[in-house]
Design an enzyme around this catalytic site. Structure first.
Site, PDB file in Angstrom:
ATOM      1  N   GLY A  51     -21.455 -61.911 -11.989  1.00  9.95           N
ATOM      2  CA  GLY A  51     -20.849 -61.947 -13.324  1.00  9.95           C
ATOM      3  C   GLY A  51     -21.546 -60.957 -14.240  1.00  9.95           C
ATOM      4  N   ASP A  55     -27.013 -67.624 -17.377  1.00 11.65           N
ATOM      5  CA  ASP A  55     -27.307 -69.047 -17.151  1.00 11.65           C
ATOM      6  C   ASP A  55     -28.804 -69.362 -17.117  1.00 11.65           C
ATOM      7  OD1 ASP A  55     -24.613 -69.268 -16.931  1.00 11.65           O
ATOM      8  OD2 ASP A  55     -24.574 -69.995 -14.875  1.00 11.65           O
ATOM      9  N   GLU A  75     -20.351 -76.298 -18.704  1.00 16.60           N
ATOM     10  CA  GLU A  75     -19.170 -76.379 -17.821  1.00 16.60           C
ATOM     11  C   GLU A  75     -19.452 -77.143 -16.523  1.00 16.60           C
ATOM     12  OE1 GLU A  75     -18.181 -72.359 -16.587  1.00 16.60           O
ATOM     13  OE2 GLU A  75     -20.208 -72.051 -15.821  1.00 16.60           O
TER      14      GLU A  75
HETATM   15  O1  F6P Z   1     -23.208 -67.150 -13.379  1.00 20.21           O
HETATM   16  C1  F6P Z   1     -22.871 -66.947 -14.699  1.00 20.21           C
HETATM   17  C2  F6P Z   1     -21.552 -67.567 -15.011  1.00 20.21           C
HETATM   18  O2  F6P Z   1     -21.302 -67.185 -16.324  1.00 20.21           O
HETATM   19  C3  F6P Z   1     -21.453 -69.080 -14.812  1.00 20.21           C
HETATM   20  O3  F6P Z   1     -21.955 -69.822 -15.882  1.00 20.21           O
HETATM   21  C4  F6P Z   1     -19.969 -69.251 -14.642  1.00 20.21           C
HETATM   22  O4  F6P Z   1     -19.661 -70.416 -13.897  1.00 20.21           O
HETATM   23  C5  F6P Z   1     -19.584 -68.042 -13.902  1.00 20.21           C
HETATM   24  O5  F6P Z   1     -20.499 -67.039 -14.227  1.00 20.21           O
HETATM   25  C6  F6P Z   1     -18.175 -67.593 -14.218  1.00 20.21           C
HETATM   26  O6  F6P Z   1     -17.932 -66.435 -13.533  1.00 20.21           O
HETATM   27  P1  F6P Z   1     -16.541 -65.685 -13.486  1.00 20.21           P
HETATM   28  O7  F6P Z   1     -16.445 -64.903 -14.733  1.00 20.21           O
HETATM   29  O8  F6P Z   1     -16.633 -64.815 -12.298  1.00 20.21           O
HETATM   30  O9  F6P Z   1     -15.473 -66.719 -13.380  1.00 20.21           O
END
Ligand code: F6P
Length: 336
Positions: free
Chosen positions: A10, A122, A217
């Site tokens: 991410g 995170d 989440e």
């Molecule tokens: O790992 C960081 C994060 O922001 C998590 O908190 C979240 O679940 C995930 O990435 C979401 O990722 P994407 O944008 O790929 O759905």
């Protein structure tokens, strides 16, 4: 030296600051940098670009990553990674990423010269005291909570703010504390819906007609499941999100007070990094480049106290850095 660099997983505020720091440090020492596009995907597909010093001008305050990112894993085709090294005449690779990217990097590190730079908003990677991007995400979430506070108060509503945090509640905890939240729900501690409702009602009986609930989440009710979107990401992990709206209806029913949920989502990951993250990311990038020059492969850059050090690459993913029970207990003093 000729050094490869990639950003995987991410996106995260500060990625461009790391890239810039690597390129500037390389320029200073007469090294060349080649950027692979879209994380490990660019290594596998042979999709890369030269990164001369001019290419990184002006990117320090920009969110995202000029290299693009993906959650593809080098472990899809490890032999191609080795071939790409030879083709590009690389002396080392700097992999900037979170759990997935660094796990793959560590698997390859026995015969590929790699230095890792841990990143995630995170803050759930171990081996480092803090990851860059976290501070920015907390600032954004805390500012949103401040704004929601005044509207919740004016309308006598319960406002639920869903923040990111798949396995760890660092963003929820820090943004919740900074924003004066009344309830903070994190993945580390499954919550009891009746207890959440009781806290909200207790405030109301004290004449406080509104409540702010911050929920990560990845938080789940006791004996219940994490709320997912019914699809998986590129790593095959369920896409999270929705616990805020799940809580909205349950809390409204239990408290009899109008309840609204706001999902902050990718707003927390986008835009310009805070000054703290720019400086941290720059220091990590510079150290990563110097680690390649020193031949310190199989390591990652880490913040320890106020110093930037090198730690074994496997440390990042050896265990999840979750919020300790004691910190959650101490936070109770500020809630409600
Ligand atoms: O790992 C960081 C994060 O922001 C998590 O908190 C979240 O679940 C995930 O990435 C979401 O990722 P994407 O944008 O790929 O759905």
């Amino acid at each position: 030296m000729r050094i490869g660099i990639l950003t995987g997983g991410g996106d995260c505020p500060g990625l461009n600051a790391v890239i810039r720091a690597v390129v500037r440090s390389a320029h200073l020492h007469g090294d060349e940098v080649v950027g692979f596009r879209d994380g490990w995907g660019g290594v596998i597909d042979g999709n890369c670009m030269e990164l001369p010093i001019d290419r990184v001008a002006g990117i320090l305050p920009r969110g995202g990553t000029i290299l693009g990112t993906s959650r593809r894993s080098a472990l899809e085709q490890p032999e191609i990674v080795r071939r790409r090294f030879a083709e590009q005449r690389l002396d080392g690779l700097i992999a900037i990423g979170g759990n997935g990217t660094l796990f793959a990097a560590n698997e390859l590190a026995s015969d590929v010269p790699i230095v890792g730079v841990p990143k995630t908003i995170d803050n759930d990677l171990s081996g480092t005291d803090r990851t860059f991007g976290f501070d920015t995400a907390v600032h954004i979430a805390a500012e949103a909570i401040d704004r929601l506070h005044t509207t919740a108060e004016s309308h006598y509503r319960n406002l639920i703010v869903e923040v990111m945090g798949r396995n760890a509640g660092w963003i929820a905890l820090h943004a919740g504390l900074a924003g004066g939240a009344d309830v903070i729900l994190v993945p580390e501690r499954p919550f009891d819906l009746d207890d959440v409702a009781a806290r909200v009602l207790a405030r109301r009986s004290r004449g406080r007609g509104f409540s702010i609930v911050v929920v990560a989440e990845g938080a789940a009710p006791q004996g219940g499941e994490i709320v997912t979107r019914g699809v998986n990401d590129q790593l095959g992990r369920p896409r999270l999100g929705g616990v805020g709206h799940w809580l909205e209806s349950h809390l409204e029913e239990r408290t009899g007070a109008e309840t609204r949920a706001v999902v902050l989502g990718h707003v927390q990951r986008g835009g310009t990094p805070t000054a703290y993250d720019r400086v941290l990311a720059s220091r990590l990038g510079q150290r990563a480049h110097l680690a390649v020059r020193e031949g310190r492969f199989g390591t990652m850059t880490a913040l320890r106290g106020s110093s930037i050090e090198l730690a074994p690459l496997g440390d990042a993913t050896a265990r999840l850095n979750t919020v300790p029970e004691a910190e959650l207990d101490l936070a109770e003093a500020f809630l409600g």
